[in-house]
Write an enzyme that holds these catalytic residues in place. Structure first.
Site, mmCIF file in Angstrom:
data_model
loop_
_atom_site.group_PDB
_atom_site.id
_atom_site.type_symbol
_atom_site.label_atom_id
_atom_site.label_comp_id
_atom_site.label_asym_id
_atom_site.label_seq_id
_atom_site.Cartn_x
_atom_site.Cartn_y
_atom_site.Cartn_z
ATOM 1 N N CYS A 1 -0.604 4.080 2.126
ATOM 2 C CA CYS A 1 -0.086 3.987 3.426
ATOM 3 C C CYS A 1 1.177 4.152 3.774
ATOM 4 O O CYS A 1 2.035 4.566 4.896
ATOM 5 C CB CYS A 1 -0.304 2.526 4.103
ATOM 6 S SG CYS A 1 -1.872 1.138 3.271
ATOM 7 N N ASP A 2 2.385 3.766 3.032
ATOM 8 C CA ASP A 2 4.188 3.320 3.622
ATOM 9 C C ASP A 2 4.639 4.396 2.643
ATOM 10 O O ASP A 2 6.009 4.639 3.163
ATOM 11 C CB ASP A 2 3.725 1.801 3.366
ATOM 12 C CG ASP A 2 3.622 1.510 4.643
ATOM 13 O OD1 ASP A 2 2.634 1.927 5.933
ATOM 14 O OD2 ASP A 2 2.963 0.264 4.286
ATOM 15 N N CYS B 1 1.023 -0.987 0.108
ATOM 16 C CA CYS B 1 -0.646 0.005 -0.287
ATOM 17 C C CYS B 1 0.624 1.443 0.300
ATOM 18 O O CYS B 1 1.138 1.673 1.035
ATOM 19 C CB CYS B 1 -0.920 0.012 1.323
ATOM 20 S SG CYS B 1 -1.860 1.207 1.582
#
Ligand code: FAD
Length: 322
Positions: A149-150, A146
């Protein structure tokens, strides 16, 4: 066996969507039963996908960030505090054509294990992985599925994305905001992605392509340090030093259980009503990643879990009024 009483609400799945639905329906005094799933070495497990990660920095309310498993433990105890009941089992069969709805966690019996007046489906989705042994060890430690997300964790680092579809290119373009270099590893010599995404990626100075290549091994004990690649044309091996690897070869919703009963799109995502959590069966609601291939975030899953609980609560009120 002794039949169990019919529950008002059964929630299948205990990720952010299911546990938020549990908090709301428990506080509405509906005494929800959550069938949270079973621990497994692969993707789905009690607590859902955030159990697979380390730092979560975009869930509102945690200015210093929170570890994924801690966030899920907090949601779980918040649901328990208001009287939710949690069972560590996996639903193996449902029958939504009878009411009360019937659910099994053990296929060997004719009698359903549980019955419910309403059901909230929050079984989530899983990222398709490469199937390498190192993936279980390194996910959340330089290995991610993701970019939203990261990506932030990879500022000024050299990283790679595996895949060749629109979402792989989208991830790579997003990651190029942070990383110093993004290599797209693709097993063929042309992309499946749309022409416009291809142009954007090809024009991006930070993005380069490794064609006809598959990842054979991810190197690194505690953190990703590189990958071993195999050229699909001549079988030659090479290595690439990177500190981050994003797998972007697709997602699969956990919906096999509902085939033939709940309406799905061509990829198996459950179809819900516009701006609500209703499915094609009255009294069955769906929330979170199982019905969302677009946003796929903990906060959107939690938000839609709240919607499902409120929709179920209203539906139950009408049902009992009849
Ligand atoms: P899931 O979290 O997928 O939970 C599904 C639940 O259903 C699980 O409890 C599973 O056990 C259960 N289940 C499945 N089948 C059955 C069955 N038959 N019977 C019973 N239970 C069943 N999002 C962010 O917002 N921020 C981040 O930083 C972030 N990082 C991520 C890092 C990684 C590595 C991954 C994989 C995802 C990340 N995400 C992040 C995305 C986020 O985790 C998901 O969007 C979110 O977890 C979706 O919630 P959900 O409740 O819909 O489903």
């Amino acid at each position: 066996s002794v039949p169990t009483p019919t529950h008002e609400v059964i929630i299948i799945g205990s990720g952010p969507a299911g546990l938020t639905a549990a908090i709301y329906s428990a506080r509405a005094d509906l005494k929800p039963l959550i069938i949270e799933g079973e621990p497994s070495s692969t993707s789905d497990q009690p607590g859902g996908q955030l159990m697979l990660t380390t730092d979560v920095e975009n869930f509102p309310g945690f200015p210093e960030g929170v570890m994924g498993p801690d966030l899920m433990a907090n949601m779980r105890s918040q649901a328990l505090r208001f009287g939710a009941e949690i069972i560590t089992e996996k639903v193996s069969k449902v029958n939504f054509s009878n009411h009360p709805f019937e659910l099994w966690t053990n296929n060997s019996t004719d009698e359903p294990t549980y019955t419910a007046n309403s059901v909230i489906v929050s079984t989530g989705a899983r990222s398709i992985m490469l199937g390498l042994e190192a993936e279980n060890r390194l996910i959340g430690h330089g290995l991610s599925t993701c970019a939203t997300c990261d990506g932030f964790f990879f500022r000024d680092q050299e990283i790679a994305v595996v895949g060749g579809g629109d979402s792989a290119l989208e991830e790579a373009i997003f990651l190029s905001r942070f990383a110093s270099k993004v290599t797209i590893i693709h097993r063929r010599d042309e992309l499946r992605a749309s022409k416009i995404m291809q142009q954007r990626a090809l024009n991006n100075p930070k993005i380069s392509f490794l064609w006809n290549s598959t990842v054979e091994e991810i190197i690194g004990e505690e953190k990703v340090a590189g990958v071993t690649l195999c050229n699909t044309l001549n079988g030659e091996r090479s290595s690439l030093d990177i500190s981050g690897l994003f797998i972007a070869i697709g997602h699969r919703p956990n919906t096999d259980l509902f085939i033939g009963q709940l309406n799905m799109d061509e990829n198996g995502y459950l179809l819900t009503g516009a701006d609500q959590s209703t499915t094609n069966i009255e009294g069955v609601f769906a929330c979170g990643d199982v019905q969302d291939h677009k946003y796929r975030q903990a906060i959107t899953a939690a938000g839609s879990g709240c919607m499902a609980a409120l929709d179920a609560e209203r539906w139950l009120e009408n049902f009992h009024d009849k």
